[in-house]
Design a protein around this motif. Structure first.
Motif, PDB file in Angstrom:
ATOM      1  N   ILE A 128       0.858  -1.189   0.000  1.00 47.58           N
ATOM      2  CA  ILE A 128       0.000   0.000   0.000  1.00 47.58           C
ATOM      3  C   ILE A 128       0.891   1.236   0.000  1.00 47.58           C
ATOM      4  CG2 ILE A 128      -1.709   1.350   1.253  1.00 47.58           C
ATOM      5  CD1 ILE A 128      -2.938  -1.187   2.254  1.00 47.58           C
ATOM      6  N   ASN A 129       0.732   2.044  -1.001  1.00 51.65           N
ATOM      7  CA  ASN A 129       1.503   3.277  -1.119  1.00 51.65           C
ATOM      8  C   ASN A 129       1.009   4.323  -0.120  1.00 51.65           C
ATOM      9  OD1 ASN A 129       3.195   5.335  -2.637  1.00 51.65           O
ATOM     10  ND2 ASN A 129       1.144   6.187  -2.985  1.00 51.65           N
ATOM     11  N   GLU A 130       1.913   4.913   0.627  1.00 55.24           N
ATOM     12  CA  GLU A 130       1.660   6.078   1.484  1.00 55.24           C
ATOM     13  C   GLU A 130       0.363   5.962   2.282  1.00 55.24           C
ATOM     14  OE1 GLU A 130       1.825   9.398  -1.161  1.00 55.24           O
ATOM     15  OE2 GLU A 130       3.874   8.958  -1.778  1.00 55.24           O
ATOM     16  N   PRO A 131       0.293   5.033   3.224  1.00 56.15           N
ATOM     17  CA  PRO A 131      -0.972   4.814   3.941  1.00 56.15           C
ATOM     18  C   PRO A 131      -1.476   6.027   4.714  1.00 56.15           C
ATOM     19  CG  PRO A 131       0.832   3.528   4.898  1.00 56.15           C
ATOM     20  CD  PRO A 131       1.319   4.044   3.596  1.00 56.15           C
ATOM     21  N   LEU A 132      -0.611   6.738   5.415  1.00 54.11           N
ATOM     22  CA  LEU A 132      -1.105   7.896   6.168  1.00 54.11           C
ATOM     23  C   LEU A 132      -1.518   9.022   5.234  1.00 54.11           C
ATOM     24  CD1 LEU A 132      -1.681   9.297   8.839  1.00 54.11           C
ATOM     25  CD2 LEU A 132       0.702  10.051   8.906  1.00 54.11           C
ATOM     26  N   THR A 133      -0.777   9.210   4.145  1.00 54.36           N
ATOM     27  CA  THR A 133      -1.154  10.227   3.164  1.00 54.36           C
ATOM     28  C   THR A 133      -2.531   9.921   2.588  1.00 54.36           C
ATOM     29  OG1 THR A 133       1.171  10.539   2.611  1.00 54.36           O
ATOM     30  CG2 THR A 133      -0.441  11.377   1.046  1.00 54.36           C
ATOM     31  N   THR A 134      -2.757   8.667   2.199  1.00 52.67           N
ATOM     32  CA  THR A 134      -4.059   8.260   1.693  1.00 52.67           C
ATOM     33  C   THR A 134      -5.140   8.478   2.747  1.00 52.67           C
ATOM     34  OG1 THR A 134      -3.029   6.603   0.268  1.00 52.67           O
ATOM     35  CG2 THR A 134      -5.379   6.347   0.711  1.00 52.67           C
ATOM     36  N   ALA A 135      -4.827   8.143   4.001  1.00 54.36           N
ATOM     37  CA  ALA A 135      -5.805   8.293   5.082  1.00 54.36           C
ATOM     38  C   ALA A 135      -6.153   9.756   5.321  1.00 54.36           C
ATOM     39  CB  ALA A 135      -5.261   7.663   6.361  1.00 54.36           C
ATOM     40  N   ARG A 136      -5.171  10.634   5.209  1.00 56.40           N
ATOM     41  CA  ARG A 136      -5.457  12.064   5.395  1.00 56.40           C
ATOM     42  C   ARG A 136      -6.372  12.584   4.280  1.00 56.40           C
ATOM     43  NH1 ARG A 136      -0.017  13.157   5.296  1.00 56.40           N
ATOM     44  NH2 ARG A 136      -0.452  14.791   3.766  1.00 56.40           N
ATOM     45  N   ILE A 137      -6.029  12.247   3.034  1.00 53.60           N
ATOM     46  CA  ILE A 137      -6.801  12.772   1.913  1.00 53.60           C
ATOM     47  C   ILE A 137      -8.197  12.150   1.873  1.00 53.60           C
ATOM     48  CG2 ILE A 137      -6.871  12.962  -0.608  1.00 53.60           C
ATOM     49  CD1 ILE A 137      -3.790  12.985  -0.556  1.00 53.60           C
ATOM     50  N   SER A 138      -8.313  10.889   2.278  1.00 53.26           N
ATOM     51  CA  SER A 138      -9.583  10.170   2.223  1.00 53.26           C
ATOM     52  C   SER A 138     -10.434  10.361   3.474  1.00 53.26           C
ATOM     53  CB  SER A 138      -9.331   8.671   2.036  1.00 53.26           C
ATOM     54  OG  SER A 138      -8.599   8.414   0.861  1.00 53.26           O
ATOM     55  N   GLY A 139      -9.779  10.501   4.625  1.00 50.91           N
ATOM     56  CA  GLY A 139     -10.526  10.504   5.880  1.00 50.91           C
ATOM     57  C   GLY A 139     -10.557  11.818   6.614  1.00 50.91           C
ATOM     58  N   LEU A 140      -9.619  12.725   6.285  1.00 53.33           N
ATOM     59  CA  LEU A 140      -9.540  14.005   6.979  1.00 53.33           C
ATOM     60  C   LEU A 140      -9.938  15.169   6.074  1.00 53.33           C
ATOM     61  CD1 LEU A 140      -8.753  15.359   9.662  1.00 53.33           C
ATOM     62  CD2 LEU A 140      -6.390  15.439   8.851  1.00 53.33           C
ATOM     63  N   TYR A 141      -9.467  15.109   4.824  1.00 50.79           N
ATOM     64  CA  TYR A 141      -9.755  16.198   3.884  1.00 50.79           C
ATOM     65  C   TYR A 141     -11.010  15.939   3.054  1.00 50.79           C
ATOM     66  CZ  TYR A 141      -4.732  16.875   4.818  1.00 50.79           C
ATOM     67  OH  TYR A 141      -3.501  17.013   5.411  1.00 50.79           O
ATOM     68  N   GLY A 142     -11.466  14.696   3.018  1.00 49.59           N
ATOM     69  CA  GLY A 142     -12.715  14.373   2.351  1.00 49.59           C
ATOM     70  C   GLY A 142     -12.679  14.311   0.842  1.00 49.59           C
ATOM     71  N   LEU A 143     -11.503  14.235   0.248  1.00 57.68           N
ATOM     72  CA  LEU A 143     -11.403  14.313  -1.214  1.00 57.68           C
ATOM     73  C   LEU A 143     -11.602  12.963  -1.895  1.00 57.68           C
ATOM     74  CD1 LEU A 143      -8.373  16.778  -1.496  1.00 57.68           C
ATOM     75  CD2 LEU A 143     -10.823  17.292  -1.631  1.00 57.68           C
ATOM     76  N   TRP A 144     -11.130  11.880  -1.285  1.00 60.38           N
ATOM     77  CA  TRP A 144     -11.247  10.544  -1.849  1.00 60.38           C
ATOM     78  C   TRP A 144     -12.142   9.695  -0.957  1.00 60.38           C
ATOM     79  CZ3 TRP A 144      -5.213   9.765  -2.324  1.00 60.38           C
ATOM     80  CH2 TRP A 144      -4.722  10.617  -3.335  1.00 60.38           C
ATOM     81  N   HIS A 145     -12.612   8.580  -1.518  1.00 55.76           N
ATOM     82  CA  HIS A 145     -13.430   7.634  -0.764  1.00 55.76           C
ATOM     83  C   HIS A 145     -12.702   7.214   0.518  1.00 55.76           C
ATOM     84  CE1 HIS A 145     -16.456   4.475  -0.319  1.00 55.76           C
ATOM     85  NE2 HIS A 145     -15.457   3.706   0.105  1.00 55.76           N
ATOM     86  N   PRO A 146     -13.382   7.194   1.677  1.00 51.46           N
ATOM     87  CA  PRO A 146     -14.823   7.372   1.905  1.00 51.46           C
ATOM     88  C   PRO A 146     -15.246   8.808   2.212  1.00 51.46           C
ATOM     89  CG  PRO A 146     -13.813   6.588   3.919  1.00 51.46           C
ATOM     90  CD  PRO A 146     -12.700   6.687   2.894  1.00 51.46           C
ATOM     91  N   HIS A 147     -14.423   9.778   1.838  1.00 49.28           N
ATOM     92  CA  HIS A 147     -14.769  11.192   1.933  1.00 49.28           C
ATOM     93  C   HIS A 147     -15.038  11.617   3.374  1.00 49.28           C
ATOM     94  CE1 HIS A 147     -14.895  11.234  -2.432  1.00 49.28           C
ATOM     95  NE2 HIS A 147     -15.681  10.177  -2.386  1.00 49.28           N
ATOM     96  N   GLY A 148     -14.212  11.116   4.282  1.00 49.54           N
ATOM     97  CA  GLY A 148     -14.339  11.508   5.681  1.00 49.54           C
ATOM     98  C   GLY A 148     -13.731  12.877   5.932  1.00 49.54           C
ATOM     99  N   THR A 149     -14.214  13.520   6.964  1.00 45.77           N
ATOM    100  CA  THR A 149     -13.709  14.854   7.308  1.00 45.77           C
ATOM    101  C   THR A 149     -13.416  14.954   8.801  1.00 45.77           C
ATOM    102  OG1 THR A 149     -15.998  15.661   7.479  1.00 45.77           O
ATOM    103  CG2 THR A 149     -14.849  16.023   5.381  1.00 45.77           C
ATOM    104  N   CYS A 150     -12.901  13.890   9.375  1.00 45.04           N
ATOM    105  CA  CYS A 150     -12.551  13.921  10.799  1.00 45.04           C
ATOM    106  C   CYS A 150     -11.306  13.061  11.018  1.00 45.04           C
ATOM    107  CB  CYS A 150     -13.706  13.423  11.667  1.00 45.04           C
ATOM    108  SG  CYS A 150     -14.133  11.692  11.410  1.00 45.04           S
ATOM    109  N   GLU A 151     -10.576  13.384  12.065  1.00 41.12           N
ATOM    110  CA  GLU A 151      -9.340  12.654  12.316  1.00 41.12           C
ATOM    111  C   GLU A 151      -9.613  11.205  12.706  1.00 41.12           C
ATOM    112  OE1 GLU A 151      -5.149  14.064  14.040  1.00 41.12           O
ATOM    113  OE2 GLU A 151      -6.651  13.768  15.610  1.00 41.12           O
ATOM    114  N   ALA A 152     -10.766  10.945  13.297  1.00 43.00           N
ATOM    115  CA  ALA A 152     -11.090   9.571  13.679  1.00 43.00           C
ATOM    116  C   ALA A 152     -11.120   8.663  12.447  1.00 43.00           C
ATOM    117  CB  ALA A 152     -12.436   9.525  14.404  1.00 43.00           C
ATOM    118  N   THR A 153     -11.741   9.123  11.368  1.00 43.81           N
ATOM    119  CA  THR A 153     -11.760   8.330  10.131  1.00 43.81           C
ATOM    120  C   THR A 153     -10.353   8.177   9.582  1.00 43.81           C
ATOM    121  OG1 THR A 153     -13.974   9.158   9.639  1.00 43.81           O
ATOM    122  CG2 THR A 153     -12.762   8.146   7.831  1.00 43.81           C
ATOM    123  N   CYS A 154      -9.578   9.242   9.627  1.00 43.94           N
ATOM    124  CA  CYS A 154      -8.183   9.184   9.181  1.00 43.94           C
ATOM    125  C   CYS A 154      -7.413   8.113   9.940  1.00 43.94           C
ATOM    126  CB  CYS A 154      -7.545  10.558   9.362  1.00 43.94           C
ATOM    127  SG  CYS A 154      -5.763  10.617   9.069  1.00 43.94           S
TER     128      CYS A 154
END
Length: 256
Positions: A128-154
């Motif tokens: 898995i490439n850059e897991p924390l980077t993916t988690a930030r963009i997907s779970g904190l910034y909401g840009l990629w699936h699952p489009h989360g916007t909180c640190e808990a999802t990240c």
């Protein structure tokens, strides 16, 4: 040092879900249809190349189609370029799953084992490439699936990807005992004005989280252990990573 330096490279190959659509960087850049790119890469003097053997690419429609990675990996082998096989690149896996699916780590591990069986001459893997980077963009910034916007999802995304990486390497090593984990991550340092120093300090500590998880360092005394539990991460998953670490043999960071 007597050892000569090598030029390593990588093909950008993100497959990201954006709500109702998917963006495939291999196809959008044209590399998917340009086998001749590999000769050009070899001519540049690159000896080791991070290259996609993407789970979504092989099993995207529910059936397995290995023709593209078969042709490309065999051509790299002919050219004398050593691949680092990337299995998920900012992605969520095939449409039948996603990173927060409870079965995601085991499903990726199954695919990783199939890759190792099919290409037993491979030496290096980035499950898995850059897991924390993916988690930030997907779970904190909401840009990629699952489009989360909180640190808990990240945090939940980060732990799920690290568990998947560890299980994938275990499955790979059943067929290639000496396989190396080459882990990539964006370790960029955050800077701030004096007023926001507290936030910069926090993010500079958080940037190591995926590496700490893989290295088995996130125990009860780790500064993020309680935060992960409060985010809904299963304690058993943290204990599993701590008890059976999967530290990388090599690290790669973003260079622009």
């Amino acid at each position: 040092m007597s050892d000569s330096l090598e030029i390593w490279g990588g093909v950008e190959c993100s497959i990201v879900r954006l709500r109702e659509r998917t963006r495939d960087q291999l196809r959008e850049t044209g590399h998917f249809d340009r086998a001749g790119d590999l000769s050009l890469i070899a001519e540049m003097g690159i000896k080791t190349l991070r290259y996609p053997v993407l789970w979504e690419l092989v099993e995207g429609d529910g059936s397995s189609d290995w023709r593209w990675p078969d042709a490309r990996l065999n051509e790299l082998r002919r050219l004398g370029v050593r691949p680092i096989a990337g299995l998920v690149h900012h992605g969520s896996g095939p449409k039948s799953t996603h990173v927060l699916d409870p079965d995601f780590p085991e499903l990726l591990a199954r695919y990783a084992g199939q890759v190792a069986q099919r290409y037993p001459w491979l030496e290096m893997f980035t499950p898995i490439n850059e897991p924390l980077t993916t988690a930030r963009i997907s779970g904190l910034y909401g840009l990629w699936h699952p489009h989360g916007t909180c640190e808990a999802t990240c945090f939940r995304l980060t732990v799920a990807q690290c568990r998947a990486t560890a299980l994938a390497m275990k499955a790979i090593r059943e067929h290639i005992p000496g396989a190396q984990l080459v882990q990539t991550e964006d370790f960029g340092r955050v800077f701030s004005t004096p007023r926001l120093r507290y936030q910069a300090d926090y993010e500079n500590e958080r940037r190591w989280l995926a590496l700490d998880l893989l290295s088995g360092l996130v125990d009860d005394d780790h500064p993020f252990h309680r935060r992960l539990l409060d985010a809904g991460v299963d304690r058993r998953h943290l204990d599993e990573l701590s008890a059976d670490p999967c530290p990388p043999m090599s690290l790669g960071s973003i260079t622009t």
